[in-house]
Design a protein around this motif. Sequence first.
Motif, PDB file in Angstrom:
ATOM      1  N   GLU A  62      -1.743  -8.428  -0.357  1.00 23.66           N
ATOM      2  CA  GLU A  62      -0.340  -8.792  -0.380  1.00 23.66           C
ATOM      3  C   GLU A  62       0.490  -7.546  -0.658  1.00 23.66           C
ATOM      4  O   GLU A  62       0.241  -6.833  -1.630  1.00 23.66           O
ATOM      5  N   VAL A  63       1.441  -7.261   0.208  1.00 30.16           N
ATOM      6  CA  VAL A  63       2.367  -6.153   0.024  1.00 30.16           C
ATOM      7  C   VAL A  63       3.595  -6.723  -0.680  1.00 30.16           C
ATOM      8  O   VAL A  63       4.333  -7.511  -0.100  1.00 30.16           O
ATOM      9  N   ASP A  64       3.768  -6.350  -1.920  1.00 31.35           N
ATOM     10  CA  ASP A  64       4.820  -6.926  -2.755  1.00 31.35           C
ATOM     11  C   ASP A  64       6.034  -6.021  -2.840  1.00 31.35           C
ATOM     12  O   ASP A  64       5.953  -4.896  -3.341  1.00 31.35           O
ATOM     13  N   GLY A  65       7.153  -6.530  -2.373  1.00 28.54           N
ATOM     14  CA  GLY A  65       8.429  -5.845  -2.527  1.00 28.54           C
ATOM     15  C   GLY A  65       9.075  -6.245  -3.837  1.00 28.54           C
ATOM     16  O   GLY A  65       8.509  -6.982  -4.641  1.00 28.54           O
ATOM     17  N   ILE A  66      10.284  -5.805  -4.028  1.00 29.04           N
ATOM     18  CA  ILE A  66      11.016  -6.062  -5.274  1.00 29.04           C
ATOM     19  C   ILE A  66      11.234  -7.558  -5.499  1.00 29.04           C
ATOM     20  O   ILE A  66      11.307  -8.017  -6.636  1.00 29.04           O
ATOM     21  N   ALA A  67      11.305  -8.345  -4.435  1.00 29.92           N
ATOM     22  CA  ALA A  67      11.553  -9.787  -4.570  1.00 29.92           C
ATOM     23  C   ALA A  67      10.449 -10.489  -5.348  1.00 29.92           C
ATOM     24  O   ALA A  67      10.686 -11.540  -5.958  1.00 29.92           O
ATOM     25  N   HIS A  68       9.238  -9.916  -5.364  1.00 35.13           N
ATOM     26  CA  HIS A  68       8.127 -10.548  -6.076  1.00 35.13           C
ATOM     27  C   HIS A  68       8.280 -10.479  -7.592  1.00 35.13           C
ATOM     28  O   HIS A  68       7.528 -11.117  -8.319  1.00 35.13           O
ATOM     29  N   ASP A  69       9.267  -9.711  -8.061  1.00 35.01           N
ATOM     30  CA  ASP A  69       9.512  -9.600  -9.500  1.00 35.01           C
ATOM     31  C   ASP A  69      10.664 -10.481  -9.959  1.00 35.01           C
ATOM     32  O   ASP A  69      10.986 -10.520 -11.135  1.00 35.01           O
ATOM     33  N   MET A  70      11.284 -11.199  -9.035  1.00 35.11           N
ATOM     34  CA  MET A  70      12.504 -11.943  -9.359  1.00 35.11           C
ATOM     35  C   MET A  70      12.283 -13.449  -9.367  1.00 35.11           C
ATOM     36  O   MET A  70      11.412 -13.961  -8.669  1.00 35.11           O
ATOM     37  N   GLY A  71      13.125 -14.132 -10.144  1.00 35.15           N
ATOM     38  CA  GLY A  71      13.134 -15.592 -10.154  1.00 35.15           C
ATOM     39  C   GLY A  71      11.781 -16.181 -10.502  1.00 35.15           C
ATOM     40  O   GLY A  71      11.103 -15.736 -11.427  1.00 35.15           O
ATOM     41  N   ASP A  72      11.393 -17.203  -9.721  1.00 36.68           N
ATOM     42  CA  ASP A  72      10.124 -17.881  -9.983  1.00 36.68           C
ATOM     43  C   ASP A  72       8.970 -17.275  -9.187  1.00 36.68           C
ATOM     44  O   ASP A  72       7.867 -17.801  -9.195  1.00 36.68           O
ATOM     45  N   ARG A  73       9.210 -16.159  -8.495  1.00 39.50           N
ATOM     46  CA  ARG A  73       8.160 -15.545  -7.675  1.00 39.50           C
ATOM     47  C   ARG A  73       6.907 -15.167  -8.463  1.00 39.50           C
ATOM     48  O   ARG A  73       5.803 -15.415  -7.997  1.00 39.50           O
ATOM     49  N   PRO A  74       7.026 -14.566  -9.657  1.00 37.22           N
ATOM     50  CA  PRO A  74       5.797 -14.237 -10.393  1.00 37.22           C
ATOM     51  C   PRO A  74       4.923 -15.467 -10.650  1.00 37.22           C
ATOM     52  O   PRO A  74       3.697 -15.408 -10.495  1.00 37.22           O
ATOM     53  N   GLU A  75       5.550 -16.591 -11.012  1.00 43.39           N
ATOM     54  CA  GLU A  75       4.781 -17.811 -11.260  1.00 43.39           C
ATOM     55  C   GLU A  75       4.164 -18.334  -9.964  1.00 43.39           C
ATOM     56  O   GLU A  75       3.013 -18.772  -9.944  1.00 43.39           O
ATOM     57  N   ARG A  76       4.931 -18.302  -8.880  1.00 37.64           N
ATOM     58  CA  ARG A  76       4.414 -18.757  -7.583  1.00 37.64           C
ATOM     59  C   ARG A  76       3.254 -17.875  -7.127  1.00 37.64           C
ATOM     60  O   ARG A  76       2.265 -18.379  -6.587  1.00 37.64           O
ATOM     61  N   ASP A  77       3.367 -16.562  -7.353  1.00 34.20           N
ATOM     62  CA  ASP A  77       2.277 -15.656  -6.988  1.00 34.20           C
ATOM     63  C   ASP A  77       1.028 -15.935  -7.814  1.00 34.20           C
ATOM     64  O   ASP A  77      -0.098 -15.886  -7.306  1.00 34.20           O
ATOM     65  N   THR A  78       1.218 -16.257  -9.093  1.00 35.53           N
ATOM     66  CA  THR A  78       0.079 -16.586  -9.961  1.00 35.53           C
ATOM     67  C   THR A  78      -0.632 -17.851  -9.470  1.00 35.53           C
ATOM     68  O   THR A  78      -1.862 -17.900  -9.423  1.00 35.53           O
ATOM     69  N   VAL A  79       0.141 -18.865  -9.093  1.00 36.63           N
ATOM     70  CA  VAL A  79      -0.442 -20.110  -8.570  1.00 36.63           C
ATOM     71  C   VAL A  79      -1.203 -19.826  -7.272  1.00 36.63           C
ATOM     72  O   VAL A  79      -2.315 -20.310  -7.077  1.00 36.63           O
ATOM     73  N   ARG A  80      -0.607 -19.044  -6.413  1.00 34.23           N
ATOM     74  CA  ARG A  80      -1.242 -18.687  -5.133  1.00 34.23           C
ATOM     75  C   ARG A  80      -2.542 -17.920  -5.362  1.00 34.23           C
ATOM     76  O   ARG A  80      -3.562 -18.197  -4.732  1.00 34.23           O
ATOM     77  N   ASP A  81      -2.511 -16.926  -6.262  1.00 30.58           N
ATOM     78  CA  ASP A  81      -3.709 -16.137  -6.550  1.00 30.58           C
ATOM     79  C   ASP A  81      -4.820 -17.009  -7.129  1.00 30.58           C
ATOM     80  O   ASP A  81      -5.997 -16.823  -6.812  1.00 30.58           O
ATOM     81  N   ALA A  82      -4.445 -17.976  -7.980  1.00 37.29           N
ATOM     82  CA  ALA A  82      -5.439 -18.888  -8.557  1.00 37.29           C
ATOM     83  C   ALA A  82      -6.038 -19.776  -7.468  1.00 37.29           C
ATOM     84  O   ALA A  82      -7.250 -20.038  -7.473  1.00 37.29           O
ATOM     85  N   TRP A  83      -5.212 -20.246  -6.543  1.00 35.56           N
ATOM     86  CA  TRP A  83      -5.706 -21.074  -5.437  1.00 35.56           C
ATOM     87  C   TRP A  83      -6.690 -20.267  -4.590  1.00 35.56           C
ATOM     88  O   TRP A  83      -7.762 -20.770  -4.230  1.00 35.56           O
ATOM     89  N   LEU A  84      -6.351 -19.020  -4.299  1.00 33.54           N
ATOM     90  CA  LEU A  84      -7.250 -18.164  -3.522  1.00 33.54           C
ATOM     91  C   LEU A  84      -8.550 -17.908  -4.281  1.00 33.54           C
ATOM     92  O   LEU A  84      -9.638 -17.975  -3.696  1.00 33.54           O
ATOM     93  N   ALA A  85      -8.444 -17.630  -5.566  1.00 33.10           N
ATOM     94  CA  ALA A  85      -9.642 -17.376  -6.380  1.00 33.10           C
ATOM     95  C   ALA A  85     -10.564 -18.590  -6.382  1.00 33.10           C
ATOM     96  O   ALA A  85     -11.799 -18.443  -6.328  1.00 33.10           O
ATOM     97  N   ASP A  86      -9.979 -19.778  -6.404  1.00 38.33           N
ATOM     98  CA  ASP A  86     -10.773 -21.006  -6.348  1.00 38.33           C
ATOM     99  C   ASP A  86     -11.557 -21.106  -5.037  1.00 38.33           C
ATOM    100  O   ASP A  86     -12.603 -21.731  -4.988  1.00 38.33           O
ATOM    101  N   LYS A  87     -11.034 -20.466  -3.994  1.00 37.77           N
ATOM    102  CA  LYS A  87     -11.702 -20.451  -2.679  1.00 37.77           C
ATOM    103  C   LYS A  87     -12.618 -19.240  -2.532  1.00 37.77           C
ATOM    104  O   LYS A  87     -13.186 -19.007  -1.471  1.00 37.77           O
ATOM    105  N   GLY A  88     -12.741 -18.425  -3.599  1.00 39.64           N
ATOM    106  CA  GLY A  88     -13.604 -17.250  -3.554  1.00 39.64           C
ATOM    107  C   GLY A  88     -12.958 -16.021  -2.939  1.00 39.64           C
ATOM    108  O   GLY A  88     -13.639 -15.078  -2.552  1.00 39.64           O
ATOM    109  N   VAL A  89     -11.629 -16.027  -2.879  1.00 41.91           N
ATOM    110  CA  VAL A  89     -10.890 -14.917  -2.274  1.00 41.91           C
ATOM    111  C   VAL A  89     -10.136 -14.165  -3.371  1.00 41.91           C
ATOM    112  O   VAL A  89      -9.430 -14.772  -4.170  1.00 41.91           O
TER     113      VAL A  89
END
Length: 134
Positions: A62-89
Amino acid sequence: MLRGPKRTVERARKLRRALSLPEVLLWRALRDRPGGWKFRRQHPAGSYVLDFYCSGARLAIEVDGIAHDMGDRPERDTVRDAWLADKGVLALRIPAADVLRDVGAAVEQIVGVCEARSPLHRPADGPPPRTGED
């Protein structure tokens, strides 16, 4: 293999035509299969679209720009990363500024992670022999 629903596939197709500058620079390097690794861009996975994906290493980049540090993006990224980890990614997040500064270093980091995630023995024609077999 990760797959997404039809609407995610359609969204991924649109995103492929609208890459950001850091994504374009990184894609130019990754499409040459550095280290022998094959990458896909804007790859659908569940309800998500991954910037880049290497199925051989089960690695999402994932190429993260400045938008990934704003609003609810950090939480959404954490949820996404956990979902991927659950799939072995594994999700590897690279700041867009790092790609713009030195795309070669970003590619080296990606290839290093791919190699670290690959099995020590990748036989060409089947699994390695069991203990005691020749």
